[in-house]
Design an enzyme around this catalytic site. Structure first.
Site, PDB file in Angstrom:
ATOM      1  N   LYS A 144      25.625  -9.779  -2.243  1.00 41.95           N
ATOM      2  CA  LYS A 144      24.655 -10.462  -3.103  1.00 41.95           C
ATOM      3  C   LYS A 144      25.361 -11.362  -4.121  1.00 41.95           C
ATOM      4  CE  LYS A 144      23.001  -6.615  -4.781  1.00 41.95           C
ATOM      5  NZ  LYS A 144      23.847  -5.654  -4.051  1.00 41.95           N
TER       6      LYS A 144
ATOM      7  N   ARG B 115      15.388  -3.880  -8.916  1.00 39.80           N
ATOM      8  CA  ARG B 115      15.998  -2.838  -8.117  1.00 39.80           C
ATOM      9  C   ARG B 115      15.101  -1.637  -7.961  1.00 39.80           C
ATOM     10  NH1 ARG B 115      21.655  -3.917  -8.958  1.00 39.80           N
ATOM     11  NH2 ARG B 115      22.831  -2.455  -7.708  1.00 39.80           N
TER      12      ARG B 115
ATOM     13  N   ARG C 155      37.429  -4.783  -2.652  1.00 40.65           N
ATOM     14  CA  ARG C 155      36.852  -5.743  -3.597  1.00 40.65           C
ATOM     15  C   ARG C 155      37.693  -5.808  -4.868  1.00 40.65           C
ATOM     16  NH1 ARG C 155      30.806  -5.695  -5.505  1.00 40.65           N
ATOM     17  NH2 ARG C 155      31.224  -3.496  -5.904  1.00 40.65           N
TER      18      ARG C 155
ATOM     19  N   ARG D  10      36.521  -2.293  -9.587  1.00 42.56           N
ATOM     20  CA  ARG D  10      35.454  -1.781 -10.439  1.00 42.56           C
ATOM     21  C   ARG D  10      35.458  -0.253 -10.501  1.00 42.56           C
ATOM     22  NH1 ARG D  10      30.066  -4.967  -8.838  1.00 42.56           N
ATOM     23  NH2 ARG D  10      29.318  -2.825  -8.802  1.00 42.56           N
TER      24      ARG D  10
ATOM     25  N   ARG E  51      25.716   5.306  -4.642  1.00 41.96           N
ATOM     26  CA  ARG E  51      24.993   4.043  -4.853  1.00 41.96           C
ATOM     27  C   ARG E  51      24.173   3.679  -3.612  1.00 41.96           C
ATOM     28  NH1 ARG E  51      29.899   0.506  -6.272  1.00 41.96           N
ATOM     29  NH2 ARG E  51      28.457  -1.256  -6.130  1.00 41.96           N
TER      30      ARG E  51
HETATM   31  P1  AP5 Z   1      29.780  -8.576  -3.391  1.00 42.23           P
HETATM   32  O1  AP5 Z   1      29.332 -10.000  -3.282  1.00 42.23           O
HETATM   33  O2  AP5 Z   1      30.526  -8.154  -4.602  1.00 42.23           O
HETATM   34  O3  AP5 Z   1      28.544  -7.606  -3.106  1.00 42.23           O
HETATM   35  P2  AP5 Z   1      27.303  -7.200  -3.992  1.00 42.23           P
HETATM   36  O4  AP5 Z   1      26.133  -7.106  -3.069  1.00 42.23           O
HETATM   37  O5  AP5 Z   1      27.186  -8.084  -5.188  1.00 42.23           O
HETATM   38  O6  AP5 Z   1      27.753  -5.740  -4.373  1.00 42.23           O
HETATM   39  P3  AP5 Z   1      27.696  -4.976  -5.761  1.00 42.23           P
HETATM   40  O7  AP5 Z   1      28.550  -3.765  -5.625  1.00 42.23           O
HETATM   41  O8  AP5 Z   1      27.949  -5.904  -6.895  1.00 42.23           O
HETATM   42  O9  AP5 Z   1      26.233  -4.539  -5.746  1.00 42.23           O
HETATM   43  P4  AP5 Z   1      25.617  -3.459  -6.575  1.00 42.23           P
HETATM   44  O10 AP5 Z   1      24.225  -3.792  -6.295  1.00 42.23           O
HETATM   45  O11 AP5 Z   1      26.006  -2.078  -6.281  1.00 42.23           O
HETATM   46  O12 AP5 Z   1      26.261  -3.715  -8.027  1.00 42.23           O
HETATM   47  P5  AP5 Z   1      25.703  -4.371  -9.358  1.00 42.23           P
HETATM   48  O13 AP5 Z   1      26.825  -4.998 -10.068  1.00 42.23           O
HETATM   49  O14 AP5 Z   1      24.494  -5.178  -9.074  1.00 42.23           O
HETATM   50  O15 AP5 Z   1      30.627  -8.252  -2.064  1.00 42.23           O
HETATM   51  C1  AP5 Z   1      31.244  -6.972  -1.902  1.00 42.23           C
HETATM   52  C2  AP5 Z   1      32.665  -7.168  -1.327  1.00 42.23           C
HETATM   53  O16 AP5 Z   1      32.569  -7.642   0.013  1.00 42.23           O
HETATM   54  C3  AP5 Z   1      33.501  -8.213  -2.074  1.00 42.23           C
HETATM   55  O17 AP5 Z   1      34.835  -7.803  -2.081  1.00 42.23           O
HETATM   56  C4  AP5 Z   1      33.302  -9.504  -1.263  1.00 42.23           C
HETATM   57  O18 AP5 Z   1      34.409 -10.388  -1.379  1.00 42.23           O
HETATM   58  C5  AP5 Z   1      33.166  -8.940   0.157  1.00 42.23           C
HETATM   59  N1  AP5 Z   1      32.239  -9.712   0.978  1.00 42.23           N
HETATM   60  C6  AP5 Z   1      31.085 -10.332   0.586  1.00 42.23           C
HETATM   61  N2  AP5 Z   1      30.488 -10.925   1.639  1.00 42.23           N
HETATM   62  C7  AP5 Z   1      31.264 -10.631   2.722  1.00 42.23           C
HETATM   63  C8  AP5 Z   1      31.166 -10.949   4.120  1.00 42.23           C
HETATM   64  N3  AP5 Z   1      30.147 -11.690   4.599  1.00 42.23           N
HETATM   65  N4  AP5 Z   1      32.144 -10.481   4.935  1.00 42.23           N
HETATM   66  C9  AP5 Z   1      33.193  -9.745   4.447  1.00 42.23           C
HETATM   67  N5  AP5 Z   1      33.330  -9.418   3.140  1.00 42.23           N
HETATM   68  C10 AP5 Z   1      32.378  -9.856   2.292  1.00 42.23           C
HETATM   69  O19 AP5 Z   1      25.246  -3.063 -10.144  1.00 42.23           O
HETATM   70  C11 AP5 Z   1      26.187  -2.099 -10.575  1.00 42.23           C
HETATM   71  C12 AP5 Z   1      25.467  -0.992 -11.288  1.00 42.23           C
HETATM   72  O20 AP5 Z   1      24.800  -1.523 -12.445  1.00 42.23           O
HETATM   73  C13 AP5 Z   1      24.372  -0.280 -10.499  1.00 42.23           C
HETATM   74  O21 AP5 Z   1      24.894   0.753  -9.690  1.00 42.23           O
HETATM   75  C14 AP5 Z   1      23.495   0.234 -11.637  1.00 42.23           C
HETATM   76  O22 AP5 Z   1      24.046   1.385 -12.226  1.00 42.23           O
HETATM   77  C15 AP5 Z   1      23.567  -0.887 -12.654  1.00 42.23           C
HETATM   78  N6  AP5 Z   1      22.486  -1.866 -12.488  1.00 42.23           N
HETATM   79  C16 AP5 Z   1      22.628  -3.190 -12.161  1.00 42.23           C
HETATM   80  N7  AP5 Z   1      21.433  -3.790 -12.086  1.00 42.23           N
HETATM   81  C17 AP5 Z   1      20.511  -2.837 -12.348  1.00 42.23           C
HETATM   82  C18 AP5 Z   1      19.095  -2.827 -12.403  1.00 42.23           C
HETATM   83  N8  AP5 Z   1      18.367  -3.940 -12.148  1.00 42.23           N
HETATM   84  N9  AP5 Z   1      18.472  -1.661 -12.697  1.00 42.23           N
HETATM   85  C19 AP5 Z   1      19.165  -0.557 -12.944  1.00 42.23           C
HETATM   86  N10 AP5 Z   1      20.504  -0.475 -12.906  1.00 42.23           N
HETATM   87  C20 AP5 Z   1      21.176  -1.613 -12.614  1.00 42.23           C
HETATM   88 MG    MG Z   2      27.427  -7.794  -7.251  1.00 47.27          MG
END
Ligand code: AP5
Ligand code: MG
Length: 213
Positions: free
Chosen positions: A13, A88, A127, A160, A171
């Site tokens: 994402k 989410r 990552r 991270r 997660r």
């Molecule tokens: P990346 O682009 O980083 O993936 P992502 O979907 O953004 O993954 P996240 O881990 O950031 O998602 P998340 O939803 O768990 O975390 P968030 O920060 O939102 O890609 C992942 C890896 O793969 C990278 O190394 C990339 O280079 C590689 N990659 C990408 N595309 C690829 C491809 N096509 N092929 C190969 N490799 C690829 O949230 C973190 C925490 O914050 C949550 O757990 C929660 O506690 C809190 N939080 C955030 N938002 C909320 C909310 N709205 N409500 C409640 N809690 C929240």
């Molecule tokens: Mg992300």
């Protein structure tokens, strides 16, 4: 253009949201990045959010919804934005729908980046993230030009805290229980589009720009 990115943790994402934001000239708003910036700066919000994030749990809706509703009312978001990691939960989606409706607006596209769980755990260990600007890399699939250093802002890249394998599994469980129902929610709203997130990063982006035009 108002876009929501849906998909499991690690689906890509953030990677795609950044590319969309650059191409269409709209802000990339990531709740995860906002929480991580608050943790880094030691704010009250950061302290509260960290308790949940480190366990792989969602931060409570009451700490999240107002933050996003305020952010999308900022002047730079007037022409649209790409929301990454929000909504989410169903209550978050309802809060967003209500806030937009009050201004006669609605979401244009909810893009689901579809990646099976078994691909996710492999991705997360490789990552590397920039906590300063939110850029995301992968040691093999998307390496920075200089190892350990962000291409965009030159700061140090980190693993991270929530990317340990056991936290990643938690997660994923939380995603299936609380976030996956949004696929139905946005299908019913008529704005859901799915892309195959197991393809190369550029191929996924090509599919997304094919949808957005
Ligand atoms: P990346 O682009 O980083 O993936 P992502 O979907 O953004 O993954 P996240 O881990 O950031 O998602 P998340 O939803 O768990 O975390 P968030 O920060 O939102 O890609 C992942 C890896 O793969 C990278 O190394 C990339 O280079 C590689 N990659 C990408 N595309 C690829 C491809 N096509 N092929 C190969 N490799 C690829 O949230 C973190 C925490 O914050 C949550 O757990 C929660 O506690 C809190 N939080 C955030 N938002 C909320 C909310 N709205 N409500 C409640 N809690 C929240
Ligand atoms: Mg992300």
């Amino acid at each position: 253009m108002k876009i929501i990115m849906l998909g499991a943790p690690g689906a890509g994402k953030g990677t795609q949201a950044k590319m969309i934001a650059d191409k269409y000239g709209i802000p990339h708003i990531s709740t995860g990045d906002i929480f991580r910036a608050n943790i880094k700066n030691g704010t009250e919000l950061g302290k509260k959010a960290k308790e949940y994030m480190d366990q792989g749990l969602l931060v409570p809706d009451e700490l999240t919804c107002d933050l996003v509703v305020d952010r999308i009312a900022q002047p730079d978001a007037a022409k649209g934005y790409v929301l990454d990691g929000f909504p989410r939960t169903i209550p978050q989606a309802e809060a967003l729908t209500a806030a937009l409706k009050a201004r006669g607006e609605s979401v244009d596209y909810a893009i689901d980046v579809d990646v099976p769980d078994e691909n996710i755990v492999n991705r997360m260990g490789g990552r590397r993230a920039c906590l300063a600007c939110g850029a995301t890399y992968h040691v093999s699939f998307n390496p920075p030009k200089k190892e350990g250093i962000c291409d965009v802002c030159g700061k140090e890249l980190v693993l991270r805290d929530d990317d340990k394998p056991e936290t990643v599994q938690k997660r994923l469980d939380v995603y299936h229980a609380q976030t996956q129902p949004l696929i139905d929610y946005y299908t019913k709203a008529g704005v859901l589009r799915s892309v195959d997130g197991t393809q190369d990063i550029d191929k996924v982006f090509g599919d997304i720009t094919g949808i957005l035009g």
